[in-house]
Design an enzyme around this catalytic site. Structure first.
Site, PDB file in Angstrom:
ATOM      1  N   GLY A   1       0.786  -1.228   0.000  1.00 54.93           N
ATOM      2  CA  GLY A   1       0.000   0.000   0.000  1.00 54.93           C
ATOM      3  C   GLY A   1       0.814   1.272   0.000  1.00 54.93           C
TER       4      GLY A   1
ATOM      5  N   ASP B   1       3.155   3.959  -1.724  1.00 57.97           N
ATOM      6  CA  ASP B   1       3.449   4.386  -3.089  1.00 57.97           C
ATOM      7  C   ASP B   1       4.911   4.766  -3.256  1.00 57.97           C
ATOM      8  OD1 ASP B   1       0.811   4.011  -3.915  1.00 57.97           O
ATOM      9  OD2 ASP B   1       0.227   5.998  -3.224  1.00 57.97           O
TER      10      ASP B   1
ATOM     11  N   HIS C   1      20.259  16.668 -11.115  1.00 53.72           N
ATOM     12  CA  HIS C   1      19.678  16.215 -12.389  1.00 53.72           C
ATOM     13  C   HIS C   1      18.234  15.782 -12.164  1.00 53.72           C
ATOM     14  CE1 HIS C   1      21.174  12.453 -10.611  1.00 53.72           C
ATOM     15  NE2 HIS C   1      20.322  11.798 -11.377  1.00 53.72           N
TER      16      HIS C   1
ATOM     17  N   ASP D   1      14.919   9.777  -8.249  1.00 55.41           N
ATOM     18  CA  ASP D   1      15.592   9.585  -6.964  1.00 55.41           C
ATOM     19  C   ASP D   1      16.367  10.822  -6.529  1.00 55.41           C
ATOM     20  OD1 ASP D   1      17.377   9.094  -9.077  1.00 55.41           O
ATOM     21  OD2 ASP D   1      18.663   7.836  -7.850  1.00 55.41           O
TER      22      ASP D   1
ATOM     23  N   HIS E   1      25.757  11.653 -17.745  1.00 59.15           N
ATOM     24  CA  HIS E   1      24.887  10.699 -17.063  1.00 59.15           C
ATOM     25  C   HIS E   1      23.873  10.241 -18.105  1.00 59.15           C
ATOM     26  CE1 HIS E   1      23.016   8.605 -13.843  1.00 59.15           C
ATOM     27  NE2 HIS E   1      22.008   9.431 -13.641  1.00 59.15           N
TER      28      HIS E   1
ATOM     29  N   ASP F   1      25.135  11.907  -9.771  1.00 57.76           N
ATOM     30  CA  ASP F   1      25.357  10.706 -10.589  1.00 57.76           C
ATOM     31  C   ASP F   1      26.191  11.107 -11.792  1.00 57.76           C
ATOM     32  OD1 ASP F   1      23.606   9.732  -8.755  1.00 57.76           O
ATOM     33  OD2 ASP F   1      21.994   9.283 -10.167  1.00 57.76           O
TER      34      ASP F   1
ATOM     35  N   ASP G   1      29.245   9.410  -5.773  1.00 54.90           N
ATOM     36  CA  ASP G   1      28.419   8.280  -6.204  1.00 54.90           C
ATOM     37  C   ASP G   1      29.128   6.956  -5.898  1.00 54.90           C
ATOM     38  OD1 ASP G   1      26.704   6.581  -7.560  1.00 54.90           O
ATOM     39  OD2 ASP G   1      27.082   7.417  -9.547  1.00 54.90           O
TER      40      ASP G   1
ATOM     41  N   GLY H   1      24.511   4.581 -16.290  1.00 53.89           N
ATOM     42  CA  GLY H   1      24.816   6.006 -16.221  1.00 53.89           C
ATOM     43  C   GLY H   1      25.740   6.347 -15.076  1.00 53.89           C
ATOM     44  N   HIS H   2      26.229   5.321 -14.372  1.00 48.69           N
ATOM     45  CA  HIS H   2      27.071   5.541 -13.194  1.00 48.69           C
ATOM     46  C   HIS H   2      28.500   5.069 -13.440  1.00 48.69           C
ATOM     47  CE1 HIS H   2      23.602   6.436 -10.541  1.00 48.69           C
ATOM     48  NE2 HIS H   2      22.971   5.628 -11.375  1.00 48.69           N
TER      49      HIS H   2
END
Length: 551
Positions: A46, A48, A71, A75, A139, A161, A193, A366-367
């Site tokens: 439940g 989100d 960016h 996240d 990235h 990132d 990162d 992308g890392h």
């Protein structure tokens, strides 16, 4: 607290990949970097999304000067609608990042009241005693930046990132000169990162993906349905370019894919002519070998467009034998089962499915990999290294790698207050930090007790016992009725519910008739008796809710 010392305070992202937010405090001033969300795992029914707990910022709201965004990935910006509603401070971001934020805040009726500032690559923003330089980095989304944060107490490089791609899709290289310049000036701490610290060498270039997709398009006999993160604008551009090269029309499926592509087109980050695009509902008007569909669902999300296609219940797209479905994304840890379930359904419908296991070149991270992380270290040459955007294993691997290169690596947890000076780096205290569970549109969060109840219900079901009694005498007037959901097998239902009724009646008949009844204790006795019965007869412990109405 030393008022002249700089403090680094991760409020999210220090021990997980996601929910990124770091506060930098100098005296009575605070600047925040990023404001991201994280998606729940299967043990959070439940829920989100998860967002950072900003209690510390709310307690110091008068000191918060602004939020700088590295960016436009969820996240890193996804929690803004929930945070800005409680903490309306200025935000600073590059063009595409700001465009994605505008769309997000507009949905929450917050954009008009938000003080938003557009920042160009290389531009410096002054916030009190902080000077924040936005340095372009490569990235998987245009407009990504590292932040060089200069203060009277020293300089911090917050990488966000990044990777070092020598042939990026948009032609913009990571600004090595700016990073090296910061290193020459002297860097107190590098907040960096950690995602791919466990991967050796260098991450492959986006050019490798273009070549792999070109080969795929050359031989695909029918429709190509490619799924990736909707914010991976560079990947969308590659697919559009190759589709045009092979005479294919392109349609977008999934709300976030349609919205992000629209924003990127309006801002000039996604180059596609109207003659190439078609509406999703019109794909059947074209031969199958002339259609490409870009869709959401790279993580097997149950309600995503691709999952609905795989299950055969998408409004416009039916998987046909010979279709090629491409997963151009890395599975997020915990999503593997969902992705495999979607792949199985796609195969069942006759599709040919490719992912990074079968063709590793159809996606690149992308890392930065390990050698690129070392390069960032040697460019900036910090006194202290603070790995974030990773789990515990990533931080430990960072410590080993950094110490082998004679750097001091400090492993932080969310809420740690790291005070850094040229002489020492010390964790002075802890502030409130953690995850706030959000469901629906509420921002108050889901309490742990509610989550435990949901998990209990999902695991063992519920049994409700309802009866009506005379308040004065305790005499049973109606019931008891026993209702069970998800708790008792059909073959056992009648026997167990009848026994539950009898045990409830026994408890009620044993009550004194002088009116001195503690009904709260009666409910507790019924709950215990039914729990014991269910444990003995079914081996399970469902949630038992006794409802005794005294009239």
């Amino acid at each position: 607290m030393d008022a002249s010392a700089l403090q680094i305070i991760p409020l999210g992202g220090a021990t997980e990949i996601g929910r990124n937010m770091t506060a930098y405090r100098l005296g009575e001033q605070i600047v925040v970097c990023d404001c991201g969300l994280m998606f729940p795992d299967q043990e959070m029914p439940g829920v989100d999304i998860l967002i950072p707990d900003i209690t510390f910022l709310l307690e110091n709201r008068e000191r918060v000067l602004g939020i700088c965004l590295t960016h436009g990935h969820e996240d890193h910006i996804g929690a803004l609608p929930y945070v800005l509603r409680q903490l309306p401070v200025p935000i600073y971001a590059t063009e595409l990042t700001l465009g994605l934020i505008e769309n997000k805040l507009d949905e929450h009726d917050l954009w008009r009241q938000t003080e938003a500032h557009l920042v160009r690559d290389g531009e410096r923003v002054t916030l009190g005693d902080f000077e924040v330089e936005f340095v372009h980095v490569c990235h998987s989304i245009p407009g990504s930046c590292a932040l060089v944060i200069r203060t009277p107490a020293g300089t911090v490089v917050h990488t966000g990132d990044f990777k070092f791609d020598q042939t990026p899709e948009d032609g913009k290289l990571t600004d090595l000169a700016a990073l090296a310049r910061a290193g020459e000036e002297g860097v107190l701490a590098l907040v960096i990162d950690s995602t791919n610290v466990d991967k050796p060498g260098y991450v492959a270039s986006e050019a490798v993906v273009r070549e792999a997709l070109d080969r795929l398009f050359m031989h695909a006999p029918r429709r190509i349905i490619l799924t990736t993160f909707a914010s991976n604008i560079n990947r969308l551009q590659q697919v559009i370019d190759i589709s045009r090269q092979y005479g294919r029309k392109v349609a977008f499926a999934g709300r976030s894919m349609q919205e992000n592509s629209r924003i990127a087109r309006e801002l000039g980050y996604l180059r596609v002519g109207e003659e190439t695009l078609i509406r999703l509902e019109n794909i059947d008007d074209y031969p199958p070998n002339e259609v490409t569909i870009l869709t959401t669902g790279a993580q097997g999300e149950p309600l995503s467009a691709l999952t609905r296609m795989a299950m055969g219940d998408h409004r416009f797209v039916r998987i046909q034998p010979g279709d090629t479905v491409v997963f151009s994304a890395t599975p997020i840890p915990g999503n593997e089962d969902l992705i495999l379930r979607t792949i199985n359904h796609l195969f069942k419908q006759g599709a040919n499915v490719l992912d990074i296991r079968t063709d590793p070149q159809i996606h690149v991270s992308g890392h930065a990999n390990r050698e690129e992380l070392k390069l960032m270290l040697n460019l900036t040459r910090p006194l202290y290294v603070v790995p974030v955007h990773g789990e515990y294993r990533h931080k430990e691997l960072w410590r080993r790698m950094g110490e082998a290169m004679n750097y001091v690596v400090i492993k932080l947890e969310n809420g740690d207050v790291l005070e850094v000076t040229p002489e020492e780096a010390v964790i002075r205290e802890r502030v409130t930090a953690g995850a706030v569970f959000v469901d629906g549109t509420g921002i108050s969060g889901v309490e742990d007790a509610v989550l435990r109840d949901r998990w209990h219900l999902a695991q063992d079901g519920i049994v409700v016992v309802v009866c009506t009694v005379d308040r004065a005498t305790g005499r049973l007037i109606a019931g008891p009725d026993v209702v069970a959901r998800g708790a008792i097998l059909t073959s056992e239902l009648d026997q167990v519910t009848e026994e539950a009724r009898q045990r409830t009646i026994q408890i009620l008949e044993s009550l004194p008739e002088d009116g001195t009844v503690d009904w709260a204790s009666v409910r507790t006795d019924i709950r215990r008796a039914i729990n014991k019965l269910l444990q003995q007869t079914t081996g399970r412990r469902p949630m038992v809710v006794p409802i005794v109405m005294d009239i």
